[in-house]
Design a protein around this motif. Structure first.
Motif, mmCIF file in Angstrom:
data_model
loop_
_atom_site.group_PDB
_atom_site.id
_atom_site.type_symbol
_atom_site.label_atom_id
_atom_site.label_comp_id
_atom_site.label_asym_id
_atom_site.label_seq_id
_atom_site.Cartn_x
_atom_site.Cartn_y
_atom_site.Cartn_z
ATOM 1 N N ILE A 35 -52.606 -23.313 19.053
ATOM 2 C CA ILE A 35 -51.405 -23.558 18.250
ATOM 3 C C ILE A 35 -51.757 -23.960 16.824
ATOM 4 N N ALA A 36 -52.589 -24.971 16.660
ATOM 5 C CA ALA A 36 -52.918 -25.468 15.316
ATOM 6 C C ALA A 36 -53.532 -24.393 14.415
ATOM 7 N N PRO A 37 -54.447 -23.541 14.903
ATOM 8 C CA PRO A 37 -55.006 -22.515 14.015
ATOM 9 C C PRO A 37 -53.950 -21.592 13.419
ATOM 10 N N LYS A 38 -52.880 -21.327 14.163
ATOM 11 C CA LYS A 38 -51.810 -20.468 13.633
ATOM 12 C C LYS A 38 -51.070 -21.178 12.501
ATOM 13 N N ILE A 39 -50.831 -22.487 12.674
ATOM 14 C CA ILE A 39 -50.167 -23.260 11.623
ATOM 15 C C ILE A 39 -51.058 -23.342 10.387
ATOM 16 N N ASN A 40 -52.343 -23.549 10.605
ATOM 17 C CA ASN A 40 -53.282 -23.686 9.483
ATOM 18 C C ASN A 40 -53.531 -22.372 8.753
ATOM 19 N N ALA A 41 -53.394 -21.255 9.463
ATOM 20 C CA ALA A 41 -53.762 -19.963 8.894
ATOM 21 C C ALA A 41 -52.969 -19.649 7.630
ATOM 22 N N ALA A 42 -51.691 -20.031 7.610
ATOM 23 C CA ALA A 42 -50.859 -19.706 6.452
ATOM 24 C C ALA A 42 -51.437 -20.320 5.179
ATOM 25 N N GLY A 43 -51.738 -21.611 5.221
ATOM 26 C CA GLY A 43 -52.291 -22.291 4.053
ATOM 27 C C GLY A 43 -53.675 -21.798 3.698
ATOM 28 N N ARG A 44 -54.459 -21.410 4.683
ATOM 29 C CA ARG A 44 -55.813 -20.930 4.403
ATOM 30 C C ARG A 44 -55.796 -19.601 3.664
ATOM 31 N N LEU A 45 -54.770 -18.805 3.902
ATOM 32 C CA LEU A 45 -54.724 -17.475 3.298
ATOM 33 C C LEU A 45 -53.728 -17.372 2.142
ATOM 34 N N GLY A 46 -53.142 -18.492 1.744
ATOM 35 C CA GLY A 46 -52.187 -18.440 0.643
ATOM 36 C C GLY A 46 -51.254 -19.622 0.677
ATOM 37 N N SER A 47 -49.983 -19.360 0.962
ATOM 38 C CA SER A 47 -48.977 -20.414 0.973
ATOM 39 C C SER A 47 -48.749 -20.941 2.382
ATOM 40 N N ALA A 48 -48.621 -22.257 2.507
ATOM 41 C CA ALA A 48 -48.341 -22.871 3.805
ATOM 42 C C ALA A 48 -46.856 -22.835 4.136
ATOM 43 N N TYR A 49 -46.030 -22.257 3.256
ATOM 44 C CA TYR A 49 -44.586 -22.327 3.440
ATOM 45 C C TYR A 49 -44.108 -21.701 4.754
ATOM 46 N N PRO A 50 -44.625 -20.537 5.205
ATOM 47 C CA PRO A 50 -44.140 -19.992 6.487
ATOM 48 C C PRO A 50 -44.299 -20.977 7.641
ATOM 49 N N ALA A 51 -45.403 -21.740 7.656
ATOM 50 C CA ALA A 51 -45.602 -22.726 8.722
ATOM 51 C C ALA A 51 -44.598 -23.863 8.586
ATOM 52 N N LEU A 52 -44.364 -24.314 7.346
ATOM 53 C CA LEU A 52 -43.388 -25.380 7.121
ATOM 54 C C LEU A 52 -41.994 -24.934 7.544
ATOM 55 N N GLU A 53 -41.624 -23.714 7.169
ATOM 56 C CA GLU A 53 -40.299 -23.220 7.532
ATOM 57 C C GLU A 53 -40.148 -23.106 9.042
ATOM 58 N N LEU A 54 -41.188 -22.648 9.724
ATOM 59 C CA LEU A 54 -41.129 -22.537 11.183
ATOM 60 C C LEU A 54 -40.864 -23.900 11.822
ATOM 61 N N LEU A 55 -41.524 -24.944 11.312
ATOM 62 C CA LEU A 55 -41.395 -26.272 11.910
ATOM 63 C C LEU A 55 -40.079 -26.958 11.555
ATOM 64 N N THR A 56 -39.337 -26.411 10.603
ATOM 65 C CA THR A 56 -38.099 -27.071 10.174
ATOM 66 C C THR A 56 -36.846 -26.253 10.436
ATOM 67 N N THR A 57 -36.986 -24.973 10.774
ATOM 68 C CA THR A 57 -35.802 -24.145 10.970
ATOM 69 C C THR A 57 -35.080 -24.504 12.272
ATOM 70 N N ASP A 58 -33.747 -24.325 12.255
ATOM 71 C CA ASP A 58 -32.940 -24.520 13.466
ATOM 72 C C ASP A 58 -32.540 -23.183 14.080
ATOM 73 N N ASP A 59 -33.018 -22.092 13.502
ATOM 74 C CA ASP A 59 -32.641 -20.757 13.945
ATOM 75 C C ASP A 59 -33.739 -20.189 14.851
ATOM 76 N N PRO A 60 -33.494 -20.084 16.163
ATOM 77 C CA PRO A 60 -34.525 -19.593 17.093
ATOM 78 C C PRO A 60 -35.038 -18.196 16.737
ATOM 79 N N GLU A 61 -34.128 -17.314 16.270
ATOM 80 C CA GLU A 61 -34.562 -15.957 15.922
ATOM 81 C C GLU A 61 -35.500 -15.988 14.719
ATOM 82 N N ARG A 62 -35.163 -16.792 13.713
ATOM 83 C CA ARG A 62 -36.028 -16.914 12.544
ATOM 84 C C ARG A 62 -37.363 -17.537 12.937
ATOM 85 N N ALA A 63 -37.309 -18.529 13.826
ATOM 86 C CA ALA A 63 -38.541 -19.168 14.287
ATOM 87 C C ALA A 63 -39.457 -18.164 14.974
ATOM 88 N N GLY A 64 -38.861 -17.271 15.767
ATOM 89 C CA GLY A 64 -39.661 -16.258 16.445
ATOM 90 C C GLY A 64 -40.329 -15.313 15.465
#
Length: 309
Positions: free
Chosen positions: A20-49
Motif C-alpha cells: 500500500i505505502a509504495p503506491k502512495i509514495n510513488a506519486a511524489g517520487r515521480l512528480g506531484s504527490a497530489y493524486p495520493a493526497l486526493e485519493l486519501l481525501t475524496t468522498d467519491d468512491p468512483e474517483r477513489a478507484g
C-alpha cells in the motif's frame, strides 16, 4: 488501494509497507504527490478507484525506473571500485539527471550490496542533489556533519539523509565524507541474526498463532525469528524462474517432509549440507509458501550458529 493491491479485509504491517505505502509514495517520487493526497481525501468512491488505478500504474513505472537506475549505479560502482582513487569506507556516485525521487531507494540497494554508506547524486546544472543511506552500525548523519561546510544544505538522521552540493565540490566532498567515515567502526561484513526462540518444526504453526498477537512488526518491533536445528535436507535445487535466484528446499524433520523457498539464496547452494540449522522469520504474508506464517531467513551447518539470543 486494497483492491488494486489484491488484499482482503485482513491487513498486516507488511502489507502496508510493501503493497500500500509504495503506491502512495510513488506519486511524489515521480512528480506531484497530489493524486495520493486526493485519493486519501475524496468522498467519491468512483474517483477513489480511478486514483488508486493511477497510483498502481505510477508504482509500476517507479519500479521500472528504480531497476534501471540501480543497473546504472551498479555499473558506476564497478568503475569506481576499479579505479585508483576508490574510497575505502564509502560510496559516492553521481549521474546527469538521475531521478531525484528514486535516489534514496537505489542508494539503499547499493549500500546493502557494498556494505558501505552510500550517497547518490543527481547532477543538475551547477548543483548535485543527493540522497544517502547508511549501513548497520554506522551513523550517517554524524559523518555528514563533518562535511557540512562543503554542503549547500544537508539534513537527516543516522540512517538516511538528503543534501545538496555544488557540482565542482563533489570530489572534495567525497574525500571528506570518506575520511569522516573512517572515524567510525567498520561495517559488519555479514548480517547478524538474533534468534528469539528455538523450536521443532511441529511448533511453528502454534507459534504462528501466538505471534499474531504481537503485531504490528516493523521498525522498533522486529518480527520474531525462530531457529530449527539439525534438519535433514533431502534436496536443494535452484528455481526455474526469476533467473534461478532462489532455492527450493525439501526438508525432513519430525517424521514429515516440508518444501519451502529460500529467496535469493542460490548463491549459497554449495553451502548446503545433508543436515542444517534453519532460521525462520515470522511473515504473515499471503504469497507464503508451504509453511504459512514463516519465511526462510538463513541456514548454517550445525554448530556454526550460536544458541538462542
Amino acid at each position: 488501494l486494497k483492491n488494486v493491491s489484491g488484499l482482503d479485509s485482513t491487513i498486516s504491517a507488511r502489507d502496508v509497507g510493501f503493497k500500500i505505502a509504495p503506491k502512495i509514495n510513488a506519486a511524489g517520487r515521480l512528480g506531484s504527490a497530489y493524486p495520493a493526497l486526493e485519493l486519501l481525501t475524496t468522498d467519491d468512491p468512483e474517483r477513489a478507484g480511478t486514483l488508486a488505478d493511477k497510483l498502481e500504474e505510477l508504482n509500476k513505472t517507479r519500479y521500472l525506473g528504480q531497476m534501471k537506475l540501480l543497473e546504472t549505479a551498479n555499473a558506476a560502482l564497478d568503475v569506481l571500485e576499479g579505479g585508483p582513487d576508490a574510497p575505502e569506507r564509502t560510496v559516492v556516485l553521481a549521474g546527469e539527471g538521475w531521478p531525484r525521487g528514486l535516489l534514496g531507494l537505489v542508494a539503499s540497494r547499493v549500500a546493502e550490496h557494498s556494505r558501505k554508506p552510500t550517497i547518490l547524486f543527481s547532477l543538475e546544472g551547477d548543483f548535485a542533489t543527493g540522497s544517502g543511506r547508511s549501513v548497520a552500525g554506522f551513523n550517517l548523519f554524524r559523518a555528514l556533519e563533518e562535511t557540512r561546510g562543503l554542503c549547500v544544505s544537508m539534513g537527516g538522521h543516522s540512517e538516511a539523509a538528503g543534501l545538496k552540493v555544488r557540482r565542482d565540490m563533489l570530489p572534495p566532498f567525497a574525500k571528506a565524507f570518506d575520511e569522516a567515515a573512517a572515524k567510525q567502526p567498520r561495517a559488519q561484513t555479514e548480517d547478524k541474526i538474533t534468534i528469539d526462540v528455538e523450536v521443532d518444526f511441529g511448533d511453528l504453526p502454534l507459534l504462528f498463532e501466538s505471534f499474531q498477537d504481537l503485531e504490528p512488526f516493523g521498525q522498533g518491533n522486529p518480527a520474531p525469528v525462530a531457529v530449527v536445528r539439525n534438519v535433514r535436507v533431502v534436496d536443494a535445487v535452484p528455481t526455474r524462474t526469476n533467473g534461478d535466484k532462489h532455492l527450493i528446499f525439501r526438508l525432513f524433520e519430525g517424521g514429515r517432509s516440508l518444501s519451502m523457498v529460500g529467496f535469493d539464496m542460490v548463491k549459497k547452494l554449495y553451502d548446503v549440507g545433508p543436515v542444517m540449522d534453519f532460521a525462520f522469520v515470522f511473515d504473515n504474508n499471503r504469497f507464503n509458501q508451504r509453511l504459512p506464517g514463516w519465511r526462510l531467513l538463513d541456514f548454517k551447518s550445525p554448530g556454526e550458529s550460536a544458541g538462542p539470543g
